[in-house]
Design a protein around this motif. Structure first.
Motif, short mmCIF file in Angstrom:
data_model
loop_
_atom_site.label_atom_id
_atom_site.label_comp_id
_atom_site.label_asym_id
_atom_site.label_seq_id
_atom_site.Cartn_x
_atom_site.Cartn_y
_atom_site.Cartn_z
N ILE B 165 0.84 -1.20 0.00
CA ILE B 165 0.00 0.00 0.00
C ILE B 165 0.88 1.25 0.00
CG2 ILE B 165 -1.70 1.33 1.32
CD1 ILE B 165 -2.90 -1.31 2.31
N GLY B 166 1.92 1.22 0.82
CA GLY B 166 2.84 2.36 0.87
C GLY B 166 3.47 2.64 -0.49
N ALA B 167 3.93 1.59 -1.16
CA ALA B 167 4.55 1.78 -2.48
C ALA B 167 3.56 2.41 -3.45
CB ALA B 167 5.05 0.44 -3.03
N PHE B 168 2.31 1.96 -3.40
CA PHE B 168 1.28 2.56 -4.26
C PHE B 168 1.11 4.04 -3.92
CE2 PHE B 168 -3.41 3.51 -4.57
CZ PHE B 168 -3.43 3.69 -5.94
N GLU B 169 1.02 4.36 -2.65
CA GLU B 169 0.78 5.75 -2.23
C GLU B 169 1.96 6.67 -2.55
OE1 GLU B 169 -2.09 5.64 1.64
OE2 GLU B 169 -0.12 4.74 1.90
N ARG B 170 3.16 6.11 -2.56
CA ARG B 170 4.34 6.95 -2.80
C ARG B 170 4.35 7.59 -4.18
NH1 ARG B 170 7.72 7.22 0.95
NH2 ARG B 170 7.40 5.86 2.77
N GLN B 171 3.49 7.09 -5.07
CA GLN B 171 3.40 7.71 -6.39
C GLN B 171 2.11 8.51 -6.57
OE1 GLN B 171 6.24 5.35 -9.27
NE2 GLN B 171 4.46 4.08 -8.86
N LEU B 172 1.38 8.69 -5.51
CA LEU B 172 0.18 9.54 -5.57
C LEU B 172 0.62 11.01 -5.44
CD1 LEU B 172 -2.32 7.53 -3.34
CD2 LEU B 172 -2.36 7.74 -5.83
N VAL B 173 1.19 11.51 -6.53
CA VAL B 173 1.68 12.90 -6.52
C VAL B 173 0.94 13.67 -7.60
CG1 VAL B 173 3.96 12.40 -5.57
CG2 VAL B 173 3.59 12.26 -8.02
N THR B 174 0.69 14.93 -7.35
CA THR B 174 -0.11 15.73 -8.27
C THR B 174 0.59 17.04 -8.62
OG1 THR B 174 -1.21 16.84 -6.44
CG2 THR B 174 -2.28 14.85 -7.29
N PRO B 175 1.58 16.99 -9.51
CA PRO B 175 2.26 18.22 -9.89
C PRO B 175 1.27 19.24 -10.47
CG PRO B 175 3.05 16.32 -11.20
CD PRO B 175 2.06 15.80 -10.22
N SER B 176 1.56 20.50 -10.24
CA SER B 176 0.66 21.55 -10.71
C SER B 176 1.48 22.64 -11.38
CB SER B 176 -0.11 22.13 -9.53
OG SER B 176 0.74 23.01 -8.80
N ARG B 177 0.80 23.68 -11.82
CA ARG B 177 1.53 24.79 -12.44
C ARG B 177 2.55 25.40 -11.48
NH1 ARG B 177 -1.70 28.85 -13.10
NH2 ARG B 177 -3.46 27.86 -12.07
N PHE B 178 2.29 25.29 -10.20
CA PHE B 178 3.23 25.85 -9.24
C PHE B 178 4.61 25.19 -9.36
CE2 PHE B 178 4.83 26.21 -4.72
CZ PHE B 178 5.07 27.57 -4.76
N ASP B 179 4.63 23.91 -9.70
CA ASP B 179 5.93 23.23 -9.85
C ASP B 179 6.69 23.79 -11.05
OD1 ASP B 179 5.79 21.01 -7.74
OD2 ASP B 179 3.85 20.91 -8.74
N LYS B 180 5.96 24.12 -12.10
CA LYS B 180 6.61 24.74 -13.26
C LYS B 180 7.18 26.09 -12.85
CE LYS B 180 4.14 22.39 -16.94
NZ LYS B 180 2.67 22.34 -17.03
N PHE B 181 6.40 26.82 -12.08
CA PHE B 181 6.85 28.11 -11.61
C PHE B 181 8.12 27.96 -10.76
CE2 PHE B 181 6.76 31.73 -8.62
CZ PHE B 181 6.71 32.78 -9.52
#
Ligand code: HEC
Ligand code: HEC
Ligand code: HEC
Ligand code: HEC
Ligand SMILES: [Ca+2]
Ligand SMILES: [Ca+2]
Lengths: 328, 328
Positions: B165-181
Motif C-alpha cells: 500500500i505504501g509503495a502505491f501511495e508513494r506515487q500519488l503525486v499531483t504536480p501543478s503549475r506551481f511546480d513549473k513556476f
C-alpha cells in the motif's frame, strides 16, 4: 555611543507571547512519573563514569551541569578521545522539546538516554546487558533501583536505568526573568531586552522557536538560503528527501551560555548565529545593531542553575565483580 | 469590481521559493523500494473492501482518489457508519510529510497503513492475523504477494501488505503549475496568483507550509490566538504538556479540493480557513481581499490527478475460505 535601540516604553503585543510558555517546574511524562527515589538514582547514574567502557566518560562529561549542560566544544570527545559528529546540545529544558537529538530520532528523554551509553564514540559500552551487569555489581545501585522501582522483581534493567536518568533530567529546568515577563510582570525585562524581543517577534523567529523550551519542533535549516553542511540532519537517518536538512529546532533558553552554535558547532558567537538565522531562514540581512538587540533579548533567557539539585552526589562503591576500565 | 490585487508584473523574490520544493515523481523510501509489482498489489488492496470487517469500507471510501484523496465530510464514516474524530486528510502527496496523521504518530506511510484496517471505527478488522488469513484465502492475492516480494518464503504478511500500500501511495503525486513556476517558468502562474503568492510569503505562511508537500512538520495550532478544540492533537497521544495543540501541518497541495478544513473539519470554505490561520498563527486580521488573493494562489496548487494510475483495478476473486461480511 549609548545604545539608541533602548528606546523608552516599547510596547510588546502580549498576544504574540502566546507562542511561548513559562517553564513548568518539571516536564512531566505520565509514562515515567517522577519520584524522589528515581531522581536520586538518576542523578548518580548521570555522573557515573562507570557507565562507560573506559570508566572515564559520564553524561556530565559532555553535558556539564555547571556549564549550562554543555561542554563548550564544537564536537565532544568520548571514548578514547574520539570526536562525535555533532555539537552537544544542552540537557537543561530539553524535556520541553517535542523530540530529542538534532535529528529528532528519540521521542523522549528516556529513549534518548539509552543512546550515548552504547554509542561507540561516546560511552562505548558493548551492550545493554553489559551495562546492567556493571550496575548489578555495585551493591549501592541494586538498593537504589529497588527503592526507585518498588515491587519489581528484577528492577535493575536498562529500561529502568533510562527512566531514572529521564526522571532526573525532567527537572533540569532554568526559569529566567523571561518567565516572569510571560506571567505578566512587564518590569521583568529591561527596555533594551523588550526592544530585542520586539525585533525577534517582528522577524517571526517564534514560528520556529516557541513553546516552553523556545524551540523543539522539526524544521529545515536553510529554509530560504541553503546552509552548507555535510550533515543532512534527519535525511541521514531516514534517507527520505523530505527530511533533507531537517533539524530539531534547539531551545533558545540559556543560549548565551551554550556556544558554539548549530548542530556542527561552527559558529562561535551568538550575534553571528542570529544574523545567520535571519539570512538562512528568512533570506534577510539584518544589521549588526538589530542582531545585537536580539542577543540582548536572548540574554534574558539565561536562567538560574539549580545548584543543590545538580550537586554531584556520592556514588556507590564498586563491588568485587565490578569490571575494570577497558581502554581498548 | 475588477480585482485590483491583480497588479501587473508583481515580482517574487525567488530566494524565498527555496522554502518549497517541486514535487518529485515519487516519494522514495529506501526501506521500501517501489516496484511495479508492489504498486499493482498495493492498488488492489487500497480499493479492497474485504480488508474491512463488514467488507464495505476500503481506503478509498475515506480517501477517494477521484476526489483528491478525501471524502468531503467533516468526519468519515467507517464500520457500522461510526464517525471518526478527525477529518480525513488527503493521501495525495502525503509521502512528502515528515510524519503521518494529524498528530504525527506514524513515521511513514507503511507504518500508517497498518492503523486504519485495525481501527474499530474505520475498517474494524479484529487483528493483523485475521487480515493475513483473509488475504491468504484469496488465491489471486497469494500470487500477487509472491510477485511483489520475490524470494520470501511466506510473503503474505501484514508488514508486506503495508509495504505494498505504501509503495502505491508513494506515487500519488499531483504536480501543478506551481511546480513549473518553481522550476523557473515565470509565466506558469497568472499575475493574480503571483500577487497571492507574494501575500502568502509576506505573511510568512511558508515557515510552516513548506517543502514539496507545502506542509509536513509538527506545529502548534493557535500559536498566537488559541484555537478552541476538544482534540488536543499530539498531547492526546503523549500526554506531554509540550505537545498540547501540536498538529502535523497539512499539505496545501490541492487544498482547494479538500474541504472541509482543519483536523476537525470545522471550516467549510478556504477563504475562512486562510483568515483563521492568519489570526491564530500570527495574531493578524487580514482583509477579505487579501484572503481571497491568497486563495487565488492556493488554487494554483491544484494538480492533475493521475487518471490511469488511480483507475480501480479488477480485484481477485474470493476463495472458498474467504470470510463473509461481519456486520457486528
Ligand atoms: C561524548 C559526548 C556525550 C556523552 C558522553 C553524552 N552525550 Fe548526550 N549528546 C551528545 C551529542 C553530540 C548529542 C547530539 C547528538 C545528535 O543529535 O545526533 C547529545 C544529545 C543529548 C540529548 C538530546 C538533547 C536535545 O535537545 O536534543 C540529551 C537529553 C542527552 N544527550 C543526554 C545525555 C545523557 C543522559 C547522557 C549519559 C547517559 C549523555 N547525553 C551522554 C554528546 C554526549
Ligand atoms: C523556519 C525555522 C526557523 C526560524 C524561522 C528561525 N530558526 Fe533559529 N533555528 C532553527 C533550526 C532548525 C536551528 C538548528 C540549526 C542546526 O541544525 O544547526 C536553529 C538554530 C538557532 C540558533 C542556534 C542555537 C544553538 O544552540 O545552536 C539560534 C541562536 C537561533 N536559531 C536564533 C534564531 C533567531 C534569532 C531567529 C529569527 C531571526 C530564528 N532563529 C529563526 C529554525 C529556525
Ligand atoms: C473510515 C475512514 C478511513 C478509512 C477507511 C481509512 N482512512 Fe486513512 N485516515 C482517516 C482519518 C480520519 C485520518 C486522520 C486520522 C488522524 O490523524 O488521527 C486518516 C489518515 C490517513 C493518512 C495520513 C495522511 C496524512 O497526511 O497524515 C494516510 C496516508 C491514510 N489515512 C491512508 C489510508 C489507507 C492506506 C487506508 C486503508 C488501508 C485508509 N487510510 C483507510 C480516515 C480513514
Ligand atoms: C506556525 C505554523 C503555521 C503557520 C505560520 C501557518 N500555518 Fe496553516 N496550518 C498549520 C497547522 C498546524 C495546520 C493544521 C491545523 C489543524 O490541526 O487543524 C494548518 C492548516 C492550514 C490550512 C487548512 C488545511 C487543511 O487541509 O485543513 C490552511 C488552508 C492553511 N493552514 C493555510 C495557511 C496560510 C494561508 C498561512 C499564512 C497566513 C498559514 N497557514 C500559516 C500551521 C501553520
Ligand atoms: Ca551549542
Ligand atoms: Ca479536509
Amino acid at each position: 555611543a549609548t545604545p539608541t535601540t533602548a528606546a523608552q516604553n516599547v510596547v510588546i503585543d502580549r498576544a504574540l507571547l502566546n507562542a511561548f510558555k513559562a517553564l513548568p517546574a518539571r516536564f512531566e511524562d505520565p509514562k515515567n512519573p517522577i519520584t524522589p527515589e528515581k531522581v536520586e538514582l538518576g542523578r548518580m547514574l548521570y555522573f557515573d563514569t562507570r557507565l562507560s567502557k573506559n570508566q572515564d566518560v559520564s553524561c556530565n562529561s559532555c553535558h556539564d551541569l555547571n556549564k549550562f549542560g554543555v561542554d563548550g566544544k564544537p564536537f565532544s570527545t568520548g571514548h578514547k578521545k574520539q570526536l562525535g559528529g555533532r555539537n552537544s546540545p544542552t540537557v537543561y529544558n530539553s524535556g520541553g522539546h517535542l523530540l530529542q537529538f538534532w535529528d529528532g530520532r528519540a521521542a523522549n528523554l528516556e529513549e534518548q538516554a539509552k543512546g550515548p551509553i552504547l554509542n561507540p564514540v561516546e560511552m562505548a559500552m558493548p551492550s545493554a546487558e553489559r551495562v546492567v551487569e556493571t550496575v548489578k555489581s555495585i551493591p549501592g545501585y541494586v538498593t537504589a533501583f529497588q527503592k526507585a522501582f518498588p515491587g519489581e522483581a528484577d528492577p535493575v534493567t536498562y529500561d529502568n536505568l533510562a527512566k531514572a536518568i529521564g526522571a532526573f533530567e525532567r527537572q533540569l529546568v532554568t526559569p529566567s526573568r523571561f518567565d516572569k515577563f510571560l506571567a505578566g510582570d512587564d518590569k521583568a525585562l529591561s527596555e533594551a531586552e523588550k526592544v530585542g524581543l520586539k525585533k525577534f517577534l517582528d522577524q517571526g523567529c517564534q514560528t520556529c522557536h516557541n513553546g516552553a523550551a523556545i524551540g523543539g519542533s522539526l524544521q529545515k535549516l536553510g529554509l530560504v538560503v541553503p546552509f552548507q553542511s555535510k550533515d543532512q540532519g534527519r535525511f541521514d537517518l531516514t534517507k527520505k528527501e523530505a527530511d533533507r536538512m531537517i533539524f530539531r529546532v534547539p531551545t533558545l533558553r540559556n543560549v548565551a551560555k551554550t556556544a558554539p552554535y548549530f548542530h556542527d558547532g561552527s559558529v562561535k558567537d551568538l550575534q553571528t548565529a542570529v544574523k545567520l538565522m535571519a539570512q538562512h531562514q528568512f533570506g534577510k540581512q539584518i544589521s549588526d545593531d538589530d542582531a545585537k538587540s536580539i542577543v540582548t533579548f536572548l540574554d534574558s533567557l539565561t536562567g538560574e542553575l539549580p545548584k543543590s539539585y545538580i550537586a554531584k552526589p556520592k556514588l556507590p562503591a564498586s563491588g568485587p565483580k565490578t569490571p575494570k576500565p577497558d581502554p581498548s
